[in-house]
Design a protein around this motif. Structure first.
Motif, short mmCIF file in Angstrom:
data_model
loop_
_atom_site.label_atom_id
_atom_site.label_comp_id
_atom_site.label_asym_id
_atom_site.label_seq_id
_atom_site.Cartn_x
_atom_site.Cartn_y
_atom_site.Cartn_z
N ARG A 45 -7.20 12.44 7.51
CA ARG A 45 -7.53 11.21 7.66
C ARG A 45 -8.39 10.48 8.44
O ARG A 45 -8.42 9.32 8.95
CB ARG A 45 -6.71 10.18 6.96
CG ARG A 45 -6.54 10.38 4.67
CD ARG A 45 -5.79 10.57 4.38
NE ARG A 45 -5.70 10.84 2.63
CZ ARG A 45 -5.73 10.76 1.97
NH1 ARG A 45 -6.68 9.58 2.16
NH2 ARG A 45 -5.81 10.96 0.99
N ASP A 77 -3.47 3.97 7.51
CA ASP A 77 -4.12 3.58 6.47
C ASP A 77 -4.43 1.68 8.13
O ASP A 77 -3.01 1.33 7.77
CB ASP A 77 -3.81 3.31 6.01
CG ASP A 77 -4.53 1.81 5.05
OD1 ASP A 77 -5.54 1.97 4.43
OD2 ASP A 77 -3.80 1.28 5.09
N TYR A 124 0.42 3.19 1.24
CA TYR A 124 0.63 4.39 2.99
C TYR A 124 1.85 3.48 3.81
O TYR A 124 1.81 2.73 4.00
CB TYR A 124 -0.56 4.53 3.78
CG TYR A 124 -2.04 5.30 3.29
CD1 TYR A 124 -1.38 6.84 2.49
CD2 TYR A 124 -3.02 4.22 2.21
CE1 TYR A 124 -3.22 6.85 1.63
CE2 TYR A 124 -3.86 4.55 1.45
CZ TYR A 124 -4.03 5.84 1.10
OH TYR A 124 -4.93 6.66 0.50
N SER A 140 0.36 -1.40 -0.28
CA SER A 140 0.08 -0.04 0.00
C SER A 140 1.18 1.45 0.05
O SER A 140 1.98 1.03 0.20
CB SER A 140 -0.61 0.49 1.27
OG SER A 140 -1.45 1.18 0.93
N ASP A 160 -9.24 3.37 -1.11
CA ASP A 160 -8.11 4.01 -0.99
C ASP A 160 -7.89 3.45 0.68
O ASP A 160 -6.60 3.38 0.59
CB ASP A 160 -8.88 5.39 -0.82
CG ASP A 160 -8.09 6.36 -1.42
OD1 ASP A 160 -7.61 5.58 -2.64
OD2 ASP A 160 -8.06 7.38 -1.32
N HIS A 161 -8.51 3.30 1.60
CA HIS A 161 -7.96 2.62 2.99
C HIS A 161 -9.49 1.31 2.85
O HIS A 161 -10.24 1.30 3.69
CB HIS A 161 -8.80 3.92 3.95
CG HIS A 161 -7.36 4.99 3.49
ND1 HIS A 161 -6.39 5.05 4.12
CD2 HIS A 161 -7.69 5.67 3.04
CE1 HIS A 161 -5.87 6.06 3.62
NE2 HIS A 161 -7.11 6.73 2.96
N SER A 189 -12.36 1.73 2.85
CA SER A 189 -13.41 2.32 1.07
C SER A 189 -12.03 2.30 0.15
O SER A 189 -11.43 1.24 0.84
CB SER A 189 -13.25 4.21 0.74
OG SER A 189 -11.35 3.75 0.85
#
Lengths: 324, 319
Positions: free
Chosen positions: A90, A109, A81, A79, A98-99, A96
């Motif tokens: 955040r 994350d 992050y 990932s 994204d995460h 989602s």
């Protein structure tokens, strides 16, 4: 028969005296060679993979466990992050694209942290089991081989450890050491409380195996006790010990997560599955994903260990193997 | 039978002594020893520490101290005073013990009933769909860590469905009612017991399956004994023996589970007391609880041994 051939051809070369020596030595070696460990080593592997394919549940567990281990190993690549990157814009994001697992109270994350947490939790589990294995094999081997007072003392120690609520003692020790408790210390403490099962199994197997002829043979050859125990007796304990340490791995992971959950194991910000759940209780109503995913990983890992232990136990029990 | 019981009872004495030795050694291992907390206080000078050490006898040889400590513990139940609140430790434990025993008792009862009956049913219907379902459910049951189970059930039953209270033993500001208390007890005891329900039913299934394939069961059937009589009078009695061993071995785990469960559900028992003691580094309290918990486990093991002897004449007659 291996020992009859030298007798036949030896008189021509070295006379009867040497033949006698050869004759007495060879049956012993022969017994040593036919000790079950050597004979069955090659076939065990094939048994394992073919048996695994026959048991869908164990096959699934094997695959899931491999995925978890791979995820832990390649955690940084999975990932964009960073595991400890705090991003207050955040916070508390639900899962989602994204995460995938959402973000936590500091905007980190959770997916990345769960993968990294796997590194810590699995490493602690494995190391703790190695410690437990070393202590258990040593204690069980000595108790089983020597018997007498050695056995009595070591087995009382096992009884004692089984009767004391060791989790209380671990917590106590961590609170003495805290807040700077290291991961190695956590492994050691868990290992010191998980060796009893291994010790009992090893002792039982060594006690029965040492009555066999090949052990007498090894003694007659003048092998030191240490070598007899390590090379001739301990290999026989492989099957039950393998099952015990697979279950023990699951136990160690559960203990580590429990300790970290209570705040006395792996310390934040290091993510371990238990440590990630430490504050989760405060966010249960609004962001349940903080609590769900790390726990889910613990469950999955432990389920896999339990299934694999069951499978190993059945695949390696001699009765089963003979029946096949 | 009485002789067997007494023999087992005598055997726990060295065990309790060893536990006490461990407790005492742990206490000595705390930073600064038993007066460690005082040395952090800027108002207490080194000469004060020396005087306090002399007062409490901490300047005497460790072995003498151990003897005195043991005498106080065994004769007067005196574990010293809490470093934090100054209360006698034994009184703190005494206040909290009933709540813990209630929680563990309820969990034990649930585990015993559901675990054993689940195992019996699964063994009788072995290799059917029903059996597979039980095995799968119990597989997850033995794999879920108790604190996560607690969090998840709290999330569902309290936060989402608003069915059960999440903390404490009673609703605040409402007169005591048994129903209210049971509602508070239900979730913690279920959470604590799930592991044992699952593991005991798995053991019971395995053990009963083994017994049911033995010859004497066939003999009983051939004699025309009814199915119920074969299962319950002949098989379960013998199948229960190894399960009892597992139950006895699980007793420390029940205490472990109760620390975590009580912490999550704010159940005011001994586990919660222990956790508070950990946070405040109240070592005398921690030692007292470890000792009492170990002694309780030893006594419960003695009871298990006795039942063992009652179930299996070979055990009580052999020794």
């Amino acid at each position: 028969m291996a020992f009859s051939t030298p007798v036949l051809d030896s008189p021509a070369k070295g006379g009867s005296r040497r033949a006698v020596v050869v004759q007495t030595v060879h049956p012993l070696r022969d017994t040593l060679r036919s000790a079950p460990t050597r004979a069955s080593r090659g076939s065990d592997h094939n048994c394992f993979s073919s048996a695994l394919r026959k048991s869908p549940l164990a096959y699934a567990a094997f695959i899931v466990m491999s995925l978890i281990v791979l995820g832990a190993v390649f955690a940084p690549l999975m990932s964009p992050y960073h595991k400890d990157k705090i991003d207050l814009t955040r916070q508390y994001l639900p899962p989602s694209l994204d995460h995938p697992f959402g973000t936590d109270d500091l905007g980190r994350d959770i997916f990345v942290r769960v993968m990294h947490g796997g590194r810590i939790s699995l490493a602690v589990g494995f190391l703790a089991m190695l410690v437990a294995l070393a202590i258990g094999v040593a204690a069980g081997g000595l108790a089983g081989y020597y018997g007498g007072w050695v056995d009595a003392v070591l087995m009382r120690a096992v009884d004692l450890m089984l009767a004391v609520p060791v989790f209380f003692v671990i917590l106590f020790l961590s609170s003495v050491v805290s807040p700077k408790i290291s991961i190695v210390a956590v492994c050691l403490m868990i290992g010191f409380t998980q060796w009893m099962e291994v010790a009992r199994l090893v002792r039982a197997v060594v006690m029965t195996t040492k009555e066999h002829e090949f052990v007498d043979a090894a003694r007659t050859l003048g092998l030191p006790d240490r070598r007899i125990i390590v090379r001739h007796l301990l290999p026989h304990t492989t099957a039950p010990v393998l099952v015990a340490i697979t279950l023990g791995l699951a136990q160690a992971i559960i203990i580590e997560s429990g300790l970290s959950f209570l705040g006395f194991g792996v310390q934040p910000p290091t993510p371990s599955w238990g440590a990630m759940l430490q504050n989760a209780q405060s966010y249960l109503s609004d962001c349940p994903w903080i609590a769900i995913f790390p726990g889910l990983m613990i469950c999955l890992t432990v389920v896999c260990c339990n299934v694999l232990a069951d499978f190993l136990g059945e695949a390696m029990s001699p009765a089963r193997r003979a029946a096949r | 039978m009485l002789r067997f019981f007494l023999k087992r009872a005598v055997a726990i004495i060295p065990l309790v002594l060893l536990v006490s030795l461990i407790c005492f050694a742990l206490m000595q291992a705390t930073p600064g020893g038993p007066v460690g907390v005082l040395t952090d206080n800027p108002m207490v000078g080194p000469e004060d520490v020396a005087r306090i050490r002399a007062n409490f006898g901490f300047d005497r040889p460790v072995i003498v101290q151990y003897g005195l400590w043991l005498k106080r513990v065994l004769l007067h139940g005196d574990f010293g005073h809490s470093y934090v609140t100054g209360e006698p430790v034994i009184e703190m434990i005494w206040q909290r013990l009933p709540a813990t025993l209630e929680l563990m008792g309820a969990a034990f009862l649930l585990a015993f009933l559901f675990g054993l009956s689940g195992g019996i049913v699964a063994a009788l219907k072995r290799y059917t769909k029903f059996d597979s379902v039980i095995m799968l459910v119990t597989l997850f049951g033995i794999s879920i860590p108790v604190f996560w189970l607690g969090l998840m059930s709290m999330m569902l039953f309290t936060v989402k469905w608003r069915l059960l209270p999440s903390a404490g033993m009673f609703a605040l500001g409402v007169p005591f009612s048994v129903m209210d208390h049971l509602r508070h007890l239900l979730m913690p005891s279920l959470v604590l017991s799930l592991l044992f329900i699952a593991s005991w039913s798995r053991y019971m299934r395995a053990s009963l399956s083994d017994v049911l394939s033995m010859n004497y069961i066939n003999v009983a059937r051939a004699k025309g004994a009814t199915r119920g009589s074969v299962v319950f009078r002949h098989a379960v009695r013998n199948a229960a023996i190894p399960v009892l061993t597992v139950i006895a071995l699980n007793l420390p785990a029940l205490f472990t589970g109760s620390i975590i469960t009580e912490t999550i559900f704010a159940w005011p028992g001994m586990g919660r007391l222990f956790y508070d003691g950990l946070l405040r580094q109240d070592y005398t309290r921690l030692m007292g609880i470890i000792f009492i918990a170990s002694a309780l486990i030893a006594v419960l093991n003695l009871i298990a041994d006795t039942i063992y002897g009652l179930l299996d004449p070979r055990i009580r007659l052999a020794r």
